[in-house]
Scaffold this motif. Sequence first.
Motif, PDB file in Angstrom:
ATOM      1  N   ALA A   1       0.874  -1.233   0.124  1.00 27.85           N
ATOM      2  CA  ALA A   1      -0.057  -0.017   0.079  1.00 27.85           C
ATOM      3  C   ALA A   1       0.834   1.188  -0.024  1.00 27.85           C
ATOM      4  O   ALA A   1       1.722   1.337   0.639  1.00 27.85           O
ATOM      5  CB  ALA A   1      -0.796  -0.086   1.402  1.00 27.85           C
ATOM      6  N   TYR A   2       0.549   2.129  -0.970  1.00 27.75           N
ATOM      7  CA  TYR A   2       1.098   3.446  -0.929  1.00 27.75           C
ATOM      8  C   TYR A   2       0.213   4.686  -0.750  1.00 27.75           C
ATOM      9  O   TYR A   2       0.565   5.841  -0.607  1.00 27.75           O
ATOM     10  CB  TYR A   2       1.825   3.810  -2.037  1.00 27.75           C
ATOM     11  N   ASP A   3      -1.071   4.570  -0.714  1.00 26.94           N
ATOM     12  CA  ASP A   3      -2.268   5.483  -0.805  1.00 26.94           C
ATOM     13  C   ASP A   3      -3.384   4.953  -0.136  1.00 26.94           C
ATOM     14  O   ASP A   3      -3.947   3.703  -0.240  1.00 26.94           O
ATOM     15  CB  ASP A   3      -2.329   6.018  -2.368  1.00 26.94           C
ATOM     16  N   LYS A   4      -4.065   5.586   0.941  1.00 28.05           N
ATOM     17  CA  LYS A   4      -5.287   5.030   1.563  1.00 28.05           C
ATOM     18  C   LYS A   4      -6.301   6.216   1.425  1.00 28.05           C
ATOM     19  O   LYS A   4      -6.048   7.426   1.793  1.00 28.05           O
ATOM     20  CB  LYS A   4      -4.809   4.736   2.791  1.00 28.05           C
ATOM     21  N   ASN A   5      -7.606   5.989   1.423  1.00 31.31           N
ATOM     22  CA  ASN A   5      -8.674   6.847   1.390  1.00 31.31           C
ATOM     23  C   ASN A   5      -9.918   6.355   2.123  1.00 31.31           C
ATOM     24  O   ASN A   5     -10.362   5.404   1.882  1.00 31.31           O
ATOM     25  CB  ASN A   5      -9.060   7.337  -0.174  1.00 31.31           C
ATOM     26  N   LEU A   6     -10.312   7.273   2.618  1.00 29.80           N
ATOM     27  CA  LEU A   6     -11.521   7.010   3.502  1.00 29.80           C
ATOM     28  C   LEU A   6     -12.702   8.036   3.285  1.00 29.80           C
ATOM     29  O   LEU A   6     -12.527   9.268   3.258  1.00 29.80           O
ATOM     30  CB  LEU A   6     -11.250   7.174   5.035  1.00 29.80           C
ATOM     31  N   THR A   7     -13.745   7.446   2.921  1.00 30.08           N
ATOM     32  CA  THR A   7     -15.130   8.356   2.551  1.00 30.08           C
ATOM     33  C   THR A   7     -16.283   7.976   3.310  1.00 30.08           C
ATOM     34  O   THR A   7     -16.537   6.815   3.380  1.00 30.08           O
ATOM     35  CB  THR A   7     -15.409   8.323   1.123  1.00 30.08           C
ATOM     36  N   GLY A   8     -17.000   9.103   3.843  1.00 34.50           N
ATOM     37  CA  GLY A   8     -18.203   8.762   4.332  1.00 34.50           C
ATOM     38  C   GLY A   8     -18.378   8.359   5.895  1.00 34.50           C
ATOM     39  O   GLY A   8     -19.201   7.728   6.337  1.00 34.50           O
ATOM     40  N   PHE A   9     -17.113   8.360   6.649  1.00 32.27           N
ATOM     41  CA  PHE A   9     -17.354   7.943   7.956  1.00 32.27           C
ATOM     42  C   PHE A   9     -18.204   8.889   8.652  1.00 32.27           C
ATOM     43  O   PHE A   9     -18.069  10.169   8.488  1.00 32.27           O
ATOM     44  CB  PHE A   9     -15.866   8.154   8.683  1.00 32.27           C
ATOM     45  N   LYS A  10     -18.882   8.242   9.396  1.00 33.41           N
ATOM     46  CA  LYS A  10     -19.907   9.099  10.373  1.00 33.41           C
ATOM     47  C   LYS A  10     -19.460   9.708  11.327  1.00 33.41           C
ATOM     48  O   LYS A  10     -18.916   9.064  12.324  1.00 33.41           O
ATOM     49  CB  LYS A  10     -20.850   8.198  10.776  1.00 33.41           C
ATOM     50  N   LEU A  11     -19.642  11.065  11.553  1.00 35.06           N
ATOM     51  CA  LEU A  11     -19.092  11.865  12.601  1.00 35.06           C
ATOM     52  C   LEU A  11     -20.162  12.531  13.402  1.00 35.06           C
ATOM     53  O   LEU A  11     -21.323  12.773  12.846  1.00 35.06           O
ATOM     54  CB  LEU A  11     -18.153  12.930  12.059  1.00 35.06           C
ATOM     55  N   SER A  12     -19.907  13.089  14.486  1.00 36.54           N
ATOM     56  CA  SER A  12     -20.835  13.824  15.400  1.00 36.54           C
ATOM     57  C   SER A  12     -20.147  15.314  15.619  1.00 36.54           C
ATOM     58  O   SER A  12     -19.532  15.208  16.693  1.00 36.54           O
ATOM     59  CB  SER A  12     -21.459  13.178  16.409  1.00 36.54           C
ATOM     60  N   ARG A  13     -20.102  16.024  14.784  1.00 35.79           N
ATOM     61  CA  ARG A  13     -19.177  17.240  14.977  1.00 35.79           C
ATOM     62  C   ARG A  13     -19.868  18.271  15.863  1.00 35.79           C
ATOM     63  O   ARG A  13     -20.948  18.534  15.483  1.00 35.79           O
ATOM     64  CB  ARG A  13     -18.826  17.786  13.605  1.00 35.79           C
ATOM     65  N   LYS A  14     -19.238  18.711  16.924  1.00 36.78           N
ATOM     66  CA  LYS A  14     -19.719  19.627  17.755  1.00 36.78           C
ATOM     67  C   LYS A  14     -19.466  21.168  17.178  1.00 36.78           C
ATOM     68  O   LYS A  14     -20.302  21.923  17.473  1.00 36.78           O
ATOM     69  CB  LYS A  14     -19.146  19.663  19.004  1.00 36.78           C
TER      70      LYS A  14
ATOM     71  N   TRP B   1     -10.720  21.326  15.163  1.00 39.75           N
ATOM     72  CA  TRP B   1     -11.998  21.317  14.341  1.00 39.75           C
ATOM     73  C   TRP B   1     -12.385  19.994  14.050  1.00 39.75           C
ATOM     74  O   TRP B   1     -13.639  19.774  13.549  1.00 39.75           O
ATOM     75  CB  TRP B   1     -11.642  21.869  12.894  1.00 39.75           C
ATOM     76  N   GLY B   2     -11.976  18.934  14.783  1.00 40.76           N
ATOM     77  CA  GLY B   2     -12.398  17.472  14.528  1.00 40.76           C
ATOM     78  C   GLY B   2     -11.672  16.951  13.391  1.00 40.76           C
ATOM     79  O   GLY B   2     -11.301  17.355  12.555  1.00 40.76           O
ATOM     80  N   GLN B   3     -12.139  15.585  13.543  1.00 40.51           N
ATOM     81  CA  GLN B   3     -11.680  14.759  12.232  1.00 40.51           C
ATOM     82  C   GLN B   3     -12.312  15.088  11.061  1.00 40.51           C
ATOM     83  O   GLN B   3     -13.712  15.409  10.978  1.00 40.51           O
ATOM     84  CB  GLN B   3     -11.705  13.108  12.780  1.00 40.51           C
ATOM     85  N   PRO B   4     -11.923  14.831   9.977  1.00 41.07           N
ATOM     86  CA  PRO B   4     -12.398  15.219   8.636  1.00 41.07           C
ATOM     87  C   PRO B   4     -13.452  14.182   8.162  1.00 41.07           C
ATOM     88  O   PRO B   4     -13.472  13.109   8.636  1.00 41.07           O
ATOM     89  CB  PRO B   4     -11.208  15.282   7.643  1.00 41.07           C
ATOM     90  N   ASP B   5     -14.401  14.479   7.416  1.00 38.49           N
ATOM     91  CA  ASP B   5     -15.265  13.439   6.742  1.00 38.49           C
ATOM     92  C   ASP B   5     -14.621  12.580   5.596  1.00 38.49           C
ATOM     93  O   ASP B   5     -15.001  11.337   5.652  1.00 38.49           O
ATOM     94  CB  ASP B   5     -16.364  14.211   6.453  1.00 38.49           C
ATOM     95  N   TYR B   6     -13.721  13.514   5.014  1.00 46.15           N
ATOM     96  CA  TYR B   6     -12.847  12.483   3.998  1.00 46.15           C
ATOM     97  C   TYR B   6     -11.537  12.719   4.145  1.00 46.15           C
ATOM     98  O   TYR B   6     -10.950  13.785   4.684  1.00 46.15           O
ATOM     99  CB  TYR B   6     -13.290  13.566   2.489  1.00 46.15           C
TER     100      TYR B   6
ATOM    101  N   VAL C   1      -4.846  14.973   2.398  1.00 49.06           N
ATOM    102  CA  VAL C   1      -6.125  15.670   1.912  1.00 49.06           C
ATOM    103  C   VAL C   1      -7.174  15.552   2.780  1.00 49.06           C
ATOM    104  O   VAL C   1      -7.886  14.424   2.939  1.00 49.06           O
ATOM    105  CB  VAL C   1      -6.510  15.506   0.454  1.00 49.06           C
ATOM    106  N   ALA C   2      -7.670  16.714   3.667  1.00 51.08           N
ATOM    107  CA  ALA C   2      -8.778  16.316   4.539  1.00 51.08           C
ATOM    108  C   ALA C   2      -9.830  17.140   3.934  1.00 51.08           C
ATOM    109  O   ALA C   2      -9.933  18.523   3.947  1.00 51.08           O
ATOM    110  CB  ALA C   2      -8.270  16.717   5.970  1.00 51.08           C
ATOM    111  N   GLY C   3     -11.100  16.372   4.002  1.00 46.43           N
ATOM    112  CA  GLY C   3     -12.335  17.035   3.482  1.00 46.43           C
ATOM    113  C   GLY C   3     -13.385  17.139   4.397  1.00 46.43           C
ATOM    114  O   GLY C   3     -13.708  16.196   5.354  1.00 46.43           O
ATOM    115  N   TYR C   4     -13.987  18.290   4.749  1.00 54.38           N
ATOM    116  CA  TYR C   4     -15.091  18.757   5.765  1.00 54.38           C
ATOM    117  C   TYR C   4     -16.366  18.885   5.107  1.00 54.38           C
ATOM    118  O   TYR C   4     -16.580  20.037   4.039  1.00 54.38           O
ATOM    119  CB  TYR C   4     -14.528  19.517   6.761  1.00 54.38           C
ATOM    120  N   THR C   5     -17.462  17.939   5.263  1.00 51.22           N
ATOM    121  CA  THR C   5     -18.665  18.241   4.866  1.00 51.22           C
ATOM    122  C   THR C   5     -19.846  18.533   6.024  1.00 51.22           C
ATOM    123  O   THR C   5     -20.585  19.267   5.844  1.00 51.22           O
ATOM    124  CB  THR C   5     -19.320  17.103   4.024  1.00 51.22           C
TER     125      THR C   5
END
Length: 233
Positions: A145-158, A182-187, A200-204
């Motif tokens: 592995a040289y790259d990993k990607n996580l999408t759609g992890f469920k968060l409860s952002r305050k 700011w909390g963990q990213p959604d992406y 690359v951290a994405g916030y939705t």
Amino acid sequence: MSKDNVEGNSRSYKVKKPFYKRVWFWILVVIVIFIIGGSLGSKDNSNTTNNTGKTTNVSSEKSESTKTDNNGKITRSQFDSIKIGDLMNDAQGGDTLDSLKQKFGKPESTSSDTTNGVKTDVVTWTNVAGGFGANVMVSFTDNHAYDKNLTGFKLSRKQTIKLSDFDAFSNGTKYADFTAKWGQPDYYNESLISGSTTIVAGYTSGVKGGLGANFNVTFTNGALSGKTQSGMK
């Protein structure tokens, strides 16, 4: 011998009752039955206790196993533990595809590509502890592995992140400090190429703005190096 002597001897000796007709014999029998019955009952109770204990242990192990793998779904901590290697060094040191299959189960899909003579494989798992469409994608070269990607992890952002907050993000901020505020990213996407780690951290969620408002922040070797936003207010 005379008749009188015979009758006299008969009167001198009493005929004894057989032992099984004696009262003391039956009392002894009852006592023995109680003793044997009590012993068997104690043994049965002991077996019941052992069986109960065994069942409890199995239940405890199952509960612990369920707690560890979240009912077979990939948790955020499990995703974070995926090791990646440098693409320019055949990703040596990164987790192998076989090891991740053992850990996460059979992937949903696999695709391959070859660029400049370098073959890469992208493997996707959808058994992720997250919202609808959540998935984990890992890129491999030479089975590492040289790259990993996580999408759609469920968060409860305050926090509610506004455009003014986004504008205040400054280059050089450490990833750990940013997520602490700011909390963990959604992406999340992380890759290692030519000795440089890029995140690359994405916030939705928790983003103030119109429908679909979001922003991305890029970290190079752990420090903020770029940012983009869409629809924030």
